[in-house]
Design a protein around this motif. Structure first.
Motif, short mmCIF file in Angstrom:
data_model
loop_
_atom_site.label_atom_id
_atom_site.label_comp_id
_atom_site.label_asym_id
_atom_site.label_seq_id
_atom_site.Cartn_x
_atom_site.Cartn_y
_atom_site.Cartn_z
N LEU A 33 0.88 -1.60 0.34
CA LEU A 33 0.02 -0.59 0.08
C LEU A 33 0.70 1.06 0.08
O LEU A 33 2.45 1.31 0.50
N TYR A 35 0.19 5.73 1.27
CA TYR A 35 -0.04 6.76 1.32
C TYR A 35 0.51 7.45 2.14
O TYR A 35 1.72 8.20 1.43
N LEU A 45 -4.67 6.26 1.59
CA LEU A 45 -4.28 5.73 0.58
C LEU A 45 -4.83 6.36 -0.77
O LEU A 45 -5.37 6.84 -0.97
N TYR A 50 -2.41 -6.03 -4.66
CA TYR A 50 -2.75 -7.25 -4.66
C TYR A 50 -1.60 -8.56 -4.87
O TYR A 50 -2.03 -9.29 -4.64
N PHE A 88 4.16 7.11 2.93
CA PHE A 88 4.87 6.08 3.17
C PHE A 88 4.18 4.97 2.34
O PHE A 88 3.48 4.68 1.63
N GLN A 92 0.61 -5.44 4.04
CA GLN A 92 0.03 -6.35 4.87
C GLN A 92 0.77 -7.99 4.49
O GLN A 92 0.70 -8.18 4.07
N LEU A 100 -1.05 -3.66 9.72
CA LEU A 100 -0.19 -2.81 8.71
C LEU A 100 1.50 -2.57 8.91
O LEU A 100 1.77 -2.01 10.39
N PHE A 102 4.71 -0.50 8.38
CA PHE A 102 4.66 1.04 7.88
C PHE A 102 6.29 1.15 7.48
O PHE A 102 6.81 1.26 7.97
N TYR B 35 -2.44 2.39 16.17
CA TYR B 35 -0.57 3.10 15.38
C TYR B 35 -0.30 4.23 16.40
O TYR B 35 -0.96 5.65 16.46
N LEU B 43 5.10 5.06 11.92
CA LEU B 43 3.62 4.65 11.80
C LEU B 43 4.45 3.23 12.43
O LEU B 43 4.54 2.73 11.87
N VAL B 100 -8.67 -9.99 0.12
CA VAL B 100 -8.28 -9.82 0.07
C VAL B 100 -7.19 -9.02 1.09
O VAL B 100 -6.80 -8.92 1.91
N GLU B 103 -9.33 -2.07 2.70
CA GLU B 103 -8.87 -0.85 3.44
C GLU B 103 -9.55 0.45 4.51
O GLU B 103 -10.40 0.16 5.36
#
Lengths: 112, 115
Positions: A33, A35, A45, A50, A88, A92, A100, A102, B35, B43, B100, B103
């Motif tokens: 991901l 961000y 996001l 994927y 960032f 996952q 998550l 980062f 977080y 983070l 999967v 978000e």
């Protein structure tokens, strides 16, 4: 624990230039991901990836999920002043419900 | 659709005190994650709650705890505050289903300063 190595740490560019940043990891990720965080806000996001090898675009942003599943990059084309912020990467590890992880972020400054 | 809200936005405490932060997720979201963001560590994941149960936990001491209510709202508590706990605490909500990827939508955070 797992770590994401994000580079560069900061970038100072001129408006109109293209930007590239990347993340690498020693672990395999199922999802990558990207961000963006503006001052005083939470991360938003930009792009979600994927599948290994996947290349996805969102306007002037393009990101790829590395074939080894251990890296990803984000490109921003023709930068504009509102691109300023902290970017960032995040990975996952498993299915939904996992944390998550980062990267430390890339601070982008754009001069006009 | 209202976003994730966090209260308070700013907080100043002294060492040894405890603090409770609140997070209201997006309507319909059942998962809430917390977080900690600091300049040095970036983070870092604290924990995730789903349907009032802690589903995942990061590598933080037991002074950090949380809970989730039946309406999916979540609180996190930090006891015996230390100077190093000064940070931006971010809450993120998601649907939480085993797809999967779900978000995560982040709130604006609570800025905690420990003196």
């Amino acid at each position: 624990g797992q770590q994401l190595n994000q580079s560069p740490q900061s970038m100072f560019i001129q408006e109109g230039e293209d930007v590239s940043m990347n993340c690498t990891s020693s672990s395999i990720f199922n999802t990558w991901l990207w961000y963006k965080q503006d001052p005083g806000e939470g991360p938003v996001l930009l792009i979600a990836l994927y599948k290994a090898g996947e290349l996805t675009s969102n306007g002037r942003l393009t990101a790829q999920f590395g074939i080894t599943r251990k890296d990803s990059f984000l490109n921003i084309s023709a930068s504009i002043p509102s691109d300023v912020g902290i970017y960032f990467c995040a990975g996952q590890l498993g299915q939904a419900g996992t944390a998550l992880i980062f990267g430390k972020g890339t601070t982008l400054s754009v001069s006009s | 659709k209202a976003g994730v809200t966090q209260t308070p936005r700013y907080l100043i405490k002294t060492r040894g005190q405890q603090v409770t932060l609140s997070c209201s997720p997006i309507s319909g979201h059942r998962s809430v994650s917390w977080y900690q963001q600091t300049p040095g560590q970036g983070l870092q994941f604290l924990f995730e709650y789903f349907s009032e149960t802690q589903r995942n936990k990061g590598n933080f001491p037991g002074r950090f705890s949380g809970r989730q209510f039946s309406n999916s709202r979540s609180e996190m508590n930090v006891s015996t505050l230390e100077l190093g706990d000064s940070a931006l605490y971010l809450c993120a909500s998601s649907l939480g289903t085993f797809a999967v990827y779900n978000e995560q939508f982040f709130g604006p955070g609570t800025r905690l300063t420990v003196l």
